[in-house]
Design an enzyme around this catalytic site. Structure first.
Site, PDB file in Angstrom:
ATOM      1  N   ASP A  33     -12.177 -13.411 -35.906  1.00 42.00           N
ATOM      2  CA  ASP A  33     -13.483 -14.669 -35.666  1.00 42.00           C
ATOM      3  C   ASP A  33     -14.354 -14.706 -36.402  1.00 42.00           C
ATOM      4  O   ASP A  33     -14.580 -13.127 -37.353  1.00 42.00           O
ATOM      5  CB  ASP A  33     -14.272 -13.697 -34.186  1.00 42.00           C
ATOM      6  CG  ASP A  33     -15.185 -15.150 -33.763  1.00 42.00           C
ATOM      7  OD1 ASP A  33     -14.861 -15.134 -32.572  1.00 42.00           O
ATOM      8  OD2 ASP A  33     -16.225 -15.364 -34.874  1.00 42.00           O
ATOM      9  N   ASN A  88     -15.086 -17.161 -22.688  1.00 43.99           N
ATOM     10  CA  ASN A  88     -16.291 -17.733 -21.750  1.00 43.99           C
ATOM     11  C   ASN A  88     -15.859 -18.673 -21.153  1.00 43.99           C
ATOM     12  O   ASN A  88     -15.190 -19.830 -21.888  1.00 43.99           O
ATOM     13  CB  ASN A  88     -17.323 -17.621 -22.658  1.00 43.99           C
ATOM     14  CG  ASN A  88     -17.508 -16.688 -23.341  1.00 43.99           C
ATOM     15  OD1 ASN A  88     -18.137 -15.340 -22.340  1.00 43.99           O
ATOM     16  ND2 ASN A  88     -17.832 -16.329 -24.556  1.00 43.99           N
ATOM     17  N   GLN A  95     -19.452 -20.658 -23.891  1.00 47.54           N
ATOM     18  CA  GLN A  95     -18.380 -20.826 -24.357  1.00 47.54           C
ATOM     19  C   GLN A  95     -19.155 -22.194 -25.315  1.00 47.54           C
ATOM     20  O   GLN A  95     -19.566 -23.192 -25.032  1.00 47.54           O
ATOM     21  CB  GLN A  95     -17.614 -21.842 -23.449  1.00 47.54           C
ATOM     22  CG  GLN A  95     -16.536 -22.557 -24.122  1.00 47.54           C
ATOM     23  CD  GLN A  95     -15.272 -23.013 -23.132  1.00 47.54           C
ATOM     24  OE1 GLN A  95     -15.263 -22.572 -22.534  1.00 47.54           O
ATOM     25  NE2 GLN A  95     -14.158 -23.447 -24.016  1.00 47.54           N
ATOM     26  N   HIS A 101      -9.463 -19.853 -25.689  1.00 45.77           N
ATOM     27  CA  HIS A 101      -9.970 -18.753 -25.997  1.00 45.77           C
ATOM     28  C   HIS A 101     -10.028 -17.132 -25.580  1.00 45.77           C
ATOM     29  O   HIS A 101     -11.153 -16.994 -24.733  1.00 45.77           O
ATOM     30  CB  HIS A 101     -11.018 -18.432 -27.965  1.00 45.77           C
ATOM     31  CG  HIS A 101     -11.905 -18.814 -27.211  1.00 45.77           C
ATOM     32  ND1 HIS A 101     -12.518 -20.378 -26.726  1.00 45.77           N
ATOM     33  CD2 HIS A 101     -13.222 -18.459 -27.520  1.00 45.77           C
ATOM     34  CE1 HIS A 101     -13.505 -20.578 -26.999  1.00 45.77           C
ATOM     35  NE2 HIS A 101     -14.236 -19.646 -27.015  1.00 45.77           N
ATOM     36  N   HIS A 103     -11.425 -13.267 -25.817  1.00 45.06           N
ATOM     37  CA  HIS A 103     -12.233 -13.110 -27.364  1.00 45.06           C
ATOM     38  C   HIS A 103     -11.241 -10.931 -27.225  1.00 45.06           C
ATOM     39  O   HIS A 103     -11.638 -10.729 -25.921  1.00 45.06           O
ATOM     40  CB  HIS A 103     -13.920 -12.369 -27.150  1.00 45.06           C
ATOM     41  CG  HIS A 103     -14.096 -13.619 -27.156  1.00 45.06           C
ATOM     42  ND1 HIS A 103     -14.713 -13.850 -28.491  1.00 45.06           N
ATOM     43  CD2 HIS A 103     -14.488 -14.489 -27.155  1.00 45.06           C
ATOM     44  CE1 HIS A 103     -15.392 -15.336 -28.799  1.00 45.06           C
ATOM     45  NE2 HIS A 103     -15.295 -16.224 -26.929  1.00 45.06           N
TER      46      HIS A 103
HETATM   47  P1  5GP Z   1     -16.849 -19.139 -27.305  1.00 42.90           P
HETATM   48  O1  5GP Z   1     -18.756 -18.834 -28.029  1.00 42.90           O
HETATM   49  O2  5GP Z   1     -16.339 -20.227 -27.609  1.00 42.90           O
HETATM   50  O3  5GP Z   1     -16.213 -17.639 -26.352  1.00 42.90           O
HETATM   51  O4  5GP Z   1     -16.827 -18.518 -28.810  1.00 42.90           O
HETATM   52  C1  5GP Z   1     -16.502 -19.421 -29.777  1.00 42.90           C
HETATM   53  C2  5GP Z   1     -16.126 -18.362 -31.250  1.00 42.90           C
HETATM   54  O5  5GP Z   1     -15.986 -18.763 -31.777  1.00 42.90           O
HETATM   55  C3  5GP Z   1     -17.392 -17.417 -31.867  1.00 42.90           C
HETATM   56  O6  5GP Z   1     -17.141 -15.842 -31.929  1.00 42.90           O
HETATM   57  C4  5GP Z   1     -17.471 -18.297 -33.236  1.00 42.90           C
HETATM   58  O7  5GP Z   1     -17.274 -17.274 -33.733  1.00 42.90           O
HETATM   59  C5  5GP Z   1     -15.539 -17.906 -33.400  1.00 42.90           C
HETATM   60  N1  5GP Z   1     -15.726 -19.622 -34.527  1.00 42.90           N
HETATM   61  C6  5GP Z   1     -16.499 -20.625 -34.249  1.00 42.90           C
HETATM   62  N2  5GP Z   1     -15.672 -21.018 -34.441  1.00 42.90           N
HETATM   63  C7  5GP Z   1     -14.565 -20.855 -35.959  1.00 42.90           C
HETATM   64  C8  5GP Z   1     -13.747 -21.247 -37.435  1.00 42.90           C
HETATM   65  O8  5GP Z   1     -13.644 -21.988 -37.241  1.00 42.90           O
HETATM   66  N3  5GP Z   1     -12.808 -20.146 -37.625  1.00 42.90           N
HETATM   67  C9  5GP Z   1     -12.612 -18.669 -36.255  1.00 42.90           C
HETATM   68  N4  5GP Z   1     -12.285 -17.878 -37.322  1.00 42.90           N
HETATM   69  N5  5GP Z   1     -13.840 -18.537 -36.012  1.00 42.90           N
HETATM   70  C10 5GP Z   1     -15.272 -19.445 -35.024  1.00 42.90           C
END
Ligand code: 5GP
Ligand code: ZN
Length: 115
Positions: A33, A88, A95, A101, A103
């Site tokens: 992440d 999420n 999300q 995805h 985590h």
């Molecule tokens: P969500 O909030 O949708 O459950 O999680 C999205 C996750 O993706 C977040 O923890 C954020 O830090 C990660 N993330 C967003 N854009 C990128 C990216 O371009 N590269 C990587 N490695 N992680 C990302």
């Protein structure tokens, strides 16, 4: 659809934007992440574009299970004493990227309930 040209995680699958990839098989890509919340904070994504875990469950039980299995492999490689997996599903629960995805978090103590 298999992949979405406008999706940031699809671009990571295709190697069009960089990521620290830690695991890959035919169904799963896993990478660190960008904004880690624990010493291990890996995102595991299906190699097909679906917007969230609910859509993934409807689309493929095999790929859904593959994410869980890949998480176990990564956790074992790192000898994590325990780990937390989180999907999420929906903006209301945080999300922010709409490619399913999981985590994988570990390497520190966690509290419950989550925020
Ligand atoms: P969500 O909030 O949708 O459950 O999680 C999205 C996750 O993706 C977040 O923890 C954020 O830090 C990660 N993330 C967003 N854009 C990128 C990216 O371009 N590269 C990587 N490695 N992680 C990302
Ligand atoms: Zn995607």
């Amino acid at each position: 659809m298999a992949l979405d040209a406008n999706c940031i995680f699809c671009k990571i699958i295709e190697g069009k934007i960089p990521a620290e990839i830690v695991y890959r098989d035919e169904n799963v890509v896993a990478f660190n992440d960008l904004n880690p919340q624990a010493p291990t904070h890996v995102l595991l994504i299906p190699t097909l574009h679906v917007e969230n875990a609910a859509a993934l469950a409807e689309t493929s039980a095999v790929v859904t299970a593959a994410l869980m299995k890949a998480a176990k492999v990564i956790a074992s490689e790192r000898a994590l004493s325990g780990y937390r997996t989180v999907f999420n599903t929906g903006a209301a629960v945080g999300q922010s990227v709409f490619h399913a995805h999981m985590h994988l978090l570990g390497g520190r103590d966690f509290t419950w309930p989550p925020g």
